[in-house]
Design an enzyme around this catalytic site. Sequence first.
Site, mmCIF file in Angstrom:
data_model
loop_
_atom_site.group_PDB
_atom_site.id
_atom_site.type_symbol
_atom_site.label_atom_id
_atom_site.label_comp_id
_atom_site.label_asym_id
_atom_site.label_seq_id
_atom_site.Cartn_x
_atom_site.Cartn_y
_atom_site.Cartn_z
ATOM 1 N N LYS A 146 0.763 -1.303 -0.099
ATOM 2 C CA LYS A 146 -0.184 -0.043 0.047
ATOM 3 C C LYS A 146 0.818 1.378 -0.075
ATOM 4 C CE LYS A 146 -0.764 -0.358 5.132
ATOM 5 N NZ LYS A 146 0.004 -1.542 5.391
ATOM 6 N N HIS A 200 11.872 3.049 3.486
ATOM 7 C CA HIS A 200 10.798 4.148 3.002
ATOM 8 C C HIS A 200 11.518 5.105 2.307
ATOM 9 C CE1 HIS A 200 6.555 2.847 4.378
ATOM 10 N NE2 HIS A 200 7.237 1.789 4.571
ATOM 11 N N GLU A 258 7.462 14.804 10.302
ATOM 12 C CA GLU A 258 7.332 13.822 10.894
ATOM 13 C C GLU A 258 6.201 14.555 12.094
ATOM 14 O OE1 GLU A 258 10.252 12.040 13.137
ATOM 15 O OE2 GLU A 258 11.255 11.114 11.075
ATOM 16 N N ASP A 316 1.457 9.084 5.664
ATOM 17 C CA ASP A 316 1.528 7.438 5.955
ATOM 18 C C ASP A 316 2.104 7.309 7.405
ATOM 19 O OD1 ASP A 316 2.186 4.792 5.774
ATOM 20 O OD2 ASP A 316 3.579 4.946 4.245
#
Length: 405
Positions: free
Chosen positions: A240, A276, A288, A306
């Site tokens: 995903k 990632h 973040e 995400d």
Amino acid sequence: MELTLLGTGAPSGLPRTDCPCAVCAACARGRTNTRAATAVLVDSTLLLDLTPGPALAAARAGRSLQGVRQVLLTHPHEGPATEFPAGLPAPLRVAERQELALISGHRVRALALDAPGTGYQVTAPGGERLLYLPPRAAPAGLEEGREPVSAPYDMVLLDVLGRPEALARLREAGAVGPATDVVAVHIDHDVPPGPELRRRLAAAGAHAEPDGTTLVVGDYPDVPEIPRRTLVLGGARSGKSVEAEQRLASFPGVVYVATGGTREGDSEWAARITAHKERRPPSWRTTETCDLVPLLEEPGPPLLIDCLALWLTDAMDTVGAWDDQRWATIGSRMLRERVSALVSALRGTRRTVVAVSNEVGSGIVPETSSGRRFRDELGRLNTEFAGECEHVLLVTAGIAQPLRG
């Protein structure tokens, strides 16, 4: 300006000779998805690159090569031996940043690239502008201004699937705008043909056409609009996050919103974060935070969030959701307010948003009450978030299935 696509495939064509992969096998069986090496006939007078059997390819498209006055190459040919029909001018390559004026009135300028080969900017006598790039290449010098961009091109032909960041660079420099017709060429066996190919290209604002298609610069096809809000659902290691990243790979300046933070002493989590980061284009910026509402409310480049499951974990920690008494008295109401604020901000956002979340509720029922509470709340969050999205995908084993849009 009229273009005839004599070929739209990778240098080795599609299917590749003797390649046993599923895509090549499907193309070989269906025949309708076969693609010769990319070559483009411009106004029946200029030929960009050569495909095996160019005269036959032109005839199949209802065209002739008799009027061709110039043949330009963009890259060393890696596929089958090139055929030079009788009477066709000897091919040449224009030197980097040099211009060539044709007797037909077309002007060609060679662009510098970040990979071997040459890209060409073609300007028609009527002023229409075309950009043609070889496979696996992007223009060099856009960022420094060495390749000036006066206005967006009318049409761009490039390797959208192999070098999506090339399209991102062109967008950032203003060379590709909302009205630019983006056509994918040099198509290889990396993406299954048919619906999956169309879906992947539509997410980038591009389209592909069969060999033999004639396009008129300025006559824009009916390409699906890029959705403003997309939710990508999937289970653990379903692909995903990769799907979400691919959807924005052709756009510049994406803000990657990581909601998981850092975990001291957790080497597995650190390895996952590193993987990632290595997949992301260099132009992306990472933030973040779990404070998503301000990001959604302010204007700016696309957001990739995400993921929502980690956002929910932080929200439930903050409201004390794991304490049964607090949850019953005030925690559930506080969480509802947080979710409502997030969904409201998503509804009103002007930014392009792609969000990732875990699909839950299809497996084993959690043993603990806290686990069941989290599962239920994530299911509710996914439902409300999806309700505000034009496009919703479910990823299973790396295969994205559209649920909406």
